[in-house]
Write a protein that holds these residues in place. Structure first.
Motif, PDB file in Angstrom:
ATOM      1  N   ASN A 133       0.919  -1.256  -0.001  1.00  0.00           N
ATOM      2  CA  ASN A 133       0.044  -0.074  -0.118  1.00  0.00           C
ATOM      3  C   ASN A 133       0.791   1.172  -0.013  1.00  0.00           C
ATOM      4  O   ASN A 133       0.478   2.456   0.052  1.00  0.00           O
ATOM      5  CB  ASN A 133      -1.075  -0.177   1.420  1.00  0.00           C
ATOM      6  CG  ASN A 133      -1.947  -0.834   1.302  1.00  0.00           C
ATOM      7  OD1 ASN A 133      -2.580  -1.397   0.220  1.00  0.00           O
ATOM      8  ND2 ASN A 133      -2.141  -1.737   2.291  1.00  0.00           N
ATOM      9  N   TYR A 134       2.131   0.974   0.007  1.00  0.00           N
ATOM     10  CA  TYR A 134       3.097   2.292   0.110  1.00  0.00           C
ATOM     11  C   TYR A 134       2.854   3.526  -1.004  1.00  0.00           C
ATOM     12  O   TYR A 134       2.655   4.498  -0.632  1.00  0.00           O
ATOM     13  CB  TYR A 134       4.296   2.007   0.045  1.00  0.00           C
ATOM     14  CG  TYR A 134       5.294   2.934   0.449  1.00  0.00           C
ATOM     15  CD1 TYR A 134       5.313   3.307   1.807  1.00  0.00           C
ATOM     16  CD2 TYR A 134       5.890   3.922  -0.227  1.00  0.00           C
ATOM     17  CE1 TYR A 134       6.431   4.272   2.374  1.00  0.00           C
ATOM     18  CE2 TYR A 134       6.844   5.050  -0.070  1.00  0.00           C
ATOM     19  CZ  TYR A 134       6.968   5.124   1.284  1.00  0.00           C
ATOM     20  OH  TYR A 134       7.595   6.255   1.671  1.00  0.00           O
ATOM     21  N   TYR A 135       2.554   3.026  -2.137  1.00  0.00           N
ATOM     22  CA  TYR A 135       2.286   4.014  -2.961  1.00  0.00           C
ATOM     23  C   TYR A 135       0.866   4.014  -3.818  1.00  0.00           C
ATOM     24  O   TYR A 135       0.404   4.519  -4.776  1.00  0.00           O
ATOM     25  CB  TYR A 135       3.283   3.363  -4.332  1.00  0.00           C
ATOM     26  CG  TYR A 135       4.873   3.623  -4.350  1.00  0.00           C
ATOM     27  CD1 TYR A 135       5.065   4.919  -4.069  1.00  0.00           C
ATOM     28  CD2 TYR A 135       5.546   2.474  -4.437  1.00  0.00           C
ATOM     29  CE1 TYR A 135       6.695   5.230  -3.736  1.00  0.00           C
ATOM     30  CE2 TYR A 135       6.807   2.816  -4.188  1.00  0.00           C
ATOM     31  CZ  TYR A 135       7.334   4.194  -3.810  1.00  0.00           C
ATOM     32  OH  TYR A 135       8.716   4.224  -3.926  1.00  0.00           O
ATOM     33  N   LYS A 136       0.136   3.436  -2.937  1.00  0.00           N
ATOM     34  CA  LYS A 136      -1.448   3.242  -3.360  1.00  0.00           C
ATOM     35  C   LYS A 136      -1.872   4.655  -3.346  1.00  0.00           C
ATOM     36  O   LYS A 136      -1.870   5.461  -2.629  1.00  0.00           O
ATOM     37  CB  LYS A 136      -2.081   2.604  -2.067  1.00  0.00           C
ATOM     38  CG  LYS A 136      -3.571   2.197  -2.656  1.00  0.00           C
ATOM     39  CD  LYS A 136      -4.328   1.270  -1.430  1.00  0.00           C
ATOM     40  CE  LYS A 136      -5.750   1.170  -1.718  1.00  0.00           C
ATOM     41  NZ  LYS A 136      -6.431   0.265  -0.843  1.00  0.00           N
ATOM     42  N   GLN A 247       6.748   0.369  -8.404  1.00  0.00           N
ATOM     43  CA  GLN A 247       5.629  -0.621  -8.643  1.00  0.00           C
ATOM     44  C   GLN A 247       4.285  -0.427  -7.959  1.00  0.00           C
ATOM     45  O   GLN A 247       4.311  -0.484  -6.532  1.00  0.00           O
ATOM     46  CB  GLN A 247       6.277  -2.258  -8.106  1.00  0.00           C
ATOM     47  CG  GLN A 247       5.469  -3.452  -8.500  1.00  0.00           C
ATOM     48  CD  GLN A 247       5.652  -3.653 -10.017  1.00  0.00           C
ATOM     49  OE1 GLN A 247       6.567  -3.165 -10.817  1.00  0.00           O
ATOM     50  NE2 GLN A 247       4.559  -4.335 -10.485  1.00  0.00           N
ATOM     51  N   LEU A 248       3.333  -0.289  -8.622  1.00  0.00           N
ATOM     52  CA  LEU A 248       1.842  -0.086  -8.084  1.00  0.00           C
ATOM     53  C   LEU A 248       1.023  -1.315  -7.698  1.00  0.00           C
ATOM     54  O   LEU A 248       0.478  -1.470  -6.762  1.00  0.00           O
ATOM     55  CB  LEU A 248       1.056   0.802  -8.914  1.00  0.00           C
ATOM     56  CG  LEU A 248       1.864   2.174  -9.243  1.00  0.00           C
ATOM     57  CD1 LEU A 248       1.199   2.835 -10.403  1.00  0.00           C
ATOM     58  CD2 LEU A 248       1.908   2.945  -8.094  1.00  0.00           C
ATOM     59  N   GLU A 289       7.654  -5.868  -6.256  1.00  0.00           N
ATOM     60  CA  GLU A 289       6.119  -6.319  -5.768  1.00  0.00           C
ATOM     61  C   GLU A 289       5.628  -4.751  -5.614  1.00  0.00           C
ATOM     62  O   GLU A 289       6.261  -3.927  -5.183  1.00  0.00           O
ATOM     63  CB  GLU A 289       6.306  -7.159  -4.587  1.00  0.00           C
ATOM     64  CG  GLU A 289       6.838  -8.404  -4.729  1.00  0.00           C
ATOM     65  CD  GLU A 289       6.444  -9.506  -3.767  1.00  0.00           C
ATOM     66  OE1 GLU A 289       5.464  -9.155  -2.826  1.00  0.00           O
ATOM     67  OE2 GLU A 289       7.255 -10.722  -3.730  1.00  0.00           O
ATOM     68  N   ALA A 290       4.437  -4.802  -5.391  1.00  0.00           N
ATOM     69  CA  ALA A 290       3.825  -3.462  -5.289  1.00  0.00           C
ATOM     70  C   ALA A 290       4.261  -2.628  -3.737  1.00  0.00           C
ATOM     71  O   ALA A 290       4.472  -3.471  -2.713  1.00  0.00           O
ATOM     72  CB  ALA A 290       2.166  -3.761  -4.816  1.00  0.00           C
ATOM     73  N   GLY A 291       4.579  -1.576  -4.142  1.00  0.00           N
ATOM     74  CA  GLY A 291       5.164  -0.903  -2.749  1.00  0.00           C
ATOM     75  C   GLY A 291       6.711  -0.673  -3.077  1.00  0.00           C
ATOM     76  O   GLY A 291       7.259  -0.132  -2.193  1.00  0.00           O
ATOM     77  N   ASP A 292       7.328  -1.566  -3.872  1.00  0.00           N
ATOM     78  CA  ASP A 292       8.848  -1.395  -4.013  1.00  0.00           C
ATOM     79  C   ASP A 292       9.208  -0.354  -5.230  1.00  0.00           C
ATOM     80  O   ASP A 292       8.494   0.299  -6.012  1.00  0.00           O
ATOM     81  CB  ASP A 292       9.335  -2.795  -4.669  1.00  0.00           C
ATOM     82  CG  ASP A 292       9.068  -3.959  -3.686  1.00  0.00           C
ATOM     83  OD1 ASP A 292       8.808  -3.549  -2.585  1.00  0.00           O
ATOM     84  OD2 ASP A 292       9.636  -4.836  -3.982  1.00  0.00           O
ATOM     85  N   HIS A 314       3.222  -0.449 -13.050  1.00  0.00           N
ATOM     86  CA  HIS A 314       4.190   0.306 -12.807  1.00  0.00           C
ATOM     87  C   HIS A 314       4.335   1.581 -13.390  1.00  0.00           C
ATOM     88  O   HIS A 314       3.730   1.840 -14.619  1.00  0.00           O
ATOM     89  CB  HIS A 314       5.761  -0.370 -12.405  1.00  0.00           C
ATOM     90  CG  HIS A 314       6.206  -0.320 -13.701  1.00  0.00           C
ATOM     91  ND1 HIS A 314       6.242  -1.239 -14.917  1.00  0.00           N
ATOM     92  CD2 HIS A 314       7.185   0.656 -14.362  1.00  0.00           C
ATOM     93  CE1 HIS A 314       7.103  -0.876 -15.990  1.00  0.00           C
ATOM     94  NE2 HIS A 314       7.703   0.298 -15.548  1.00  0.00           N
ATOM     95  N   ILE A 315       4.581   2.599 -12.607  1.00  0.00           N
ATOM     96  CA  ILE A 315       4.882   3.943 -13.258  1.00  0.00           C
ATOM     97  C   ILE A 315       6.379   4.365 -13.247  1.00  0.00           C
ATOM     98  O   ILE A 315       6.828   4.188 -12.163  1.00  0.00           O
ATOM     99  CB  ILE A 315       3.907   5.130 -12.292  1.00  0.00           C
ATOM    100  CG1 ILE A 315       4.113   6.562 -13.324  1.00  0.00           C
ATOM    101  CG2 ILE A 315       4.189   5.251 -10.868  1.00  0.00           C
ATOM    102  CD1 ILE A 315       2.963   7.289 -12.698  1.00  0.00           C
ATOM    103  N   THR A 316       7.048   4.802 -14.153  1.00  0.00           N
ATOM    104  CA  THR A 316       8.355   5.353 -14.223  1.00  0.00           C
ATOM    105  C   THR A 316       8.275   6.750 -14.049  1.00  0.00           C
ATOM    106  O   THR A 316       7.674   7.610 -14.913  1.00  0.00           O
ATOM    107  CB  THR A 316       8.978   4.904 -15.498  1.00  0.00           C
ATOM    108  OG1 THR A 316       9.130   3.206 -15.441  1.00  0.00           O
ATOM    109  CG2 THR A 316      10.659   5.141 -15.403  1.00  0.00           C
TER     110      THR A 316
END
Length: 535
Positions: A133-136, A247-248, A289-292, A314-316
């Motif tokens: 959830n870090y980049y959620k 990574q989303l 993985e999501a949040g990385d 993912h978003i770059t």
């Protein structure tokens, strides 16, 4: 005994079943436990939440505490969710400080100072958080679908459909608008989807990038990549930007390779597609993985493919394209030559009558003393050229380019309420209301953002360039500017250097009270300044 190398990907394959489940909520104290290791010279940060395993020997605990003291003193871990973080940042009074805090959240727990000192432009680095959830909230597949349904997304302009199979990269863009019926059919058939400018459609991405561009002093851009399970969308290649892969959703297997030669370190242009035989062995192999987060500098070859069991989104986030010393000198040197030829007769003296007989490629192997004399003269003129270099003017040219590249600022609620964009003038019940609100000598004002303006000499005129009317679409419009009267230049500089403080209009260093108010009204109407209280 030397430790046998095992890539992060191999570790993932062998140990993923033993990993603890991801945290349900982002940790408010990410620094509870941390492991740091290096594989092939690439730093890997593994972050565990406060509920992670606590047991261990005393030596390990002391090592952990030492790492915490050294690296976390200045580390800001951000808010529980991105929307809360952005709301907190909106309360930060200085846009440069806002940018610094947001960048620290992006790369946390790596301290920003250490990152720019040890990693930036030098080597890749990974942050593995075990916190999906870090980049959620930054972007999602649901947002991707909404944009396809509601916005005018054009193939080749806003969206690319790609595949990479049997060593061959292909683009499958049909003409026209990208509608969900066709786009999702491409996805189901194994094609990757790349959204080229999500900031034009997503307010959150726009907000994040418009803040970060002040951290870099260079355009912050983004692409979103959605990849089906078990596929790869792009061939190995390197880019001409600094890349932060966020990574989303899902997972993605990445391989990163060193630049092949010194000529490809920090390249000016992106590479063509490579085949596997051209790039050697990876220095880094990892599953995000999501949040990385994965960062790599321009020139590092990379490729990513999806694992068979899950998609990847993912978003770059990128920056620093064409922002090198060489790019600055491309502006400095031609201008310096023009000035030197105007002011110094030595640069206007004619070449030797016979120089074509001993100079040039066809004469390069000749042992002719005239060649050494010719090179000596060139060296002398080159050294002398620095005396005529208009460095500040060239920097201003770079600044104008940057302002043209910039996203417009996404206004906070306070900025909106106190700027021309949120002025209360309106049509109501058959008549205009709140028209002609007055700015007085007592009105307190400041520029909207630290990096939204640039005062430059443009020939005989002085112009103020500004980003507040820029489009969210890259270079859709020309850079906006206004010509500044010579008697107003001191007041403009005073405003820019006073930021983030508000100053009264009456304190402007102008010749008269009328000049002060007229200048303030002009800047307010252009959206360049806002007031401390609604006018």
């Amino acid at each position: 005994m030397e430790r046998k190398h095992m890539s992060a990907f191999a570790l993932y394959q062998s140990l993923s079943a033993e990993l603890p489940p991801p945290a349900k909520k982002p940790s408010l104290q990410v620094a509870a436990k941390k492991k740091k290791k290096k594989e092939n010279g690439v730093a890997t940060i593994k972050v565990q939440t406060a509920k992670a395993q606590v047991k261990g020997d005393n030596k390990k605990k002391k090592l952990m505490k030492s790492v915490q003291r050294e690296e976390e003193e200045e580390c800001v871990n951000g808010a529980e969710t991105l929307d809360v973080l952005l709301a907190e940042l909106a309360e930060v009074n200085n846009s440069r400080e806002r940018a610094s805090k947001l960048f620290q959240w992006l790369i946390s727990p790596i301290p920003a100072k250490a990152f720019f000192r040890e990693t930036w432009e030098k080597k890749p680095i990974i942050v593995q958080r075990k916190n999906p959830n870090y980049y959620k909230g930054l972007f999602s597949t649901a947002e991707f679908d909404r944009i396809l349904r509601q916005e005018d997304v054009q193939y080749g302009v806003n969206l690319d459909v790609t595949s990479y199979t049997n060593g061959k990269r292909e683009t499958h863009n049909p003409p026209g608008r990208a509608l969900p019926f066709t786009v999702w059919d491409f996805y189901e058939s194994g094609c990757s989807l790349r959204m080229l400018n999500p900031q034009a459609f997503s307010s959150t991405v726009w907000n994040v990038l418009s803040i970060l561009q002040e951290q870099f002093g260079s355009m912050a851009g983004a692409n979103v990549y959605l990849t089906p399970p078990g596929t790869q969308g792009f061939a190995p290649h390197y880019d001409d930007i600094e890349a932060f892969v966020v990574q989303l959703e899902g997972k993605k297997h990445w391989r990163v390779y060193n630049p092949r030669t010194e000529d490809e370190v920090l390249p000016v242009l992106s590479s063509p597609n490579f085949n596997q035989a051209e790039i050697g062995k990876p220095i880094l192999e990892v599953v995000l993985e999501a949040g990385d987060l994965l960062y790599f500098p321009r020139g590092f070859i990379h490729q990513g493919d999806c694992l068979p069991d899950v998609h990847s989104l993912h978003i770059t986030i990128s920056s620093y394209q064409k922002n090198s010393w060489g790019d600055l000198l491309l502006k400095v040197v031609p201008a310096a030559l023009e000035i030197a030829m105007e002011e110094d007769v030595e640069y206007r003296q004619g070449l030797p009558l016979d120089y074509l007989t001993y100079m040039g490629v066809q004469n390069s192997d000749k042992d002719d003393p005239r060649r050494a004399k010719f090179f000596s003269r060139i060296e002398s003129l080159m050294k002398k050229l620095s005396n005529y270099a208009p460095v500040d003017a060239a920097v201003d040219q770079k600044a104008r380019d940057f302002l043209h590249d910039c996203l417009p600022p996404m206004l906070t609620s306070d900025e909106l309420a106190t700027s021309v964009q949120g002025a209360s003038a309106r049509w109501e019940r058959g008549r205009t209301v709140d028209v002609g609100a007055k700015i007085t000598a007592q009105t307190k004002v400041r520029v909207l953002r630290a990096g939204c303006t640039r005062l430059c000499s443009d020939g005989d005129a002085v112009c103020l360039y500004y980003t507040t009317d820029n489009s969210r679409v890259y270079h859709k419009e020309e850079l906006k500017s206004l010509e500044v009267k010579s008697e107003h230049t001191d007041a403009i500089e005073f405003l820019m250097h006073s930021y983030p403080k508000f100053v009264t209009v009456g304190s402007f260093p102008c010749d008269s009270a009328d000049d002060r108010i007229a200048l303030a009204e002009l800047l307010f109407e252009r959206g360049i300044i806002h007031t401390s209280e609604p006018v």
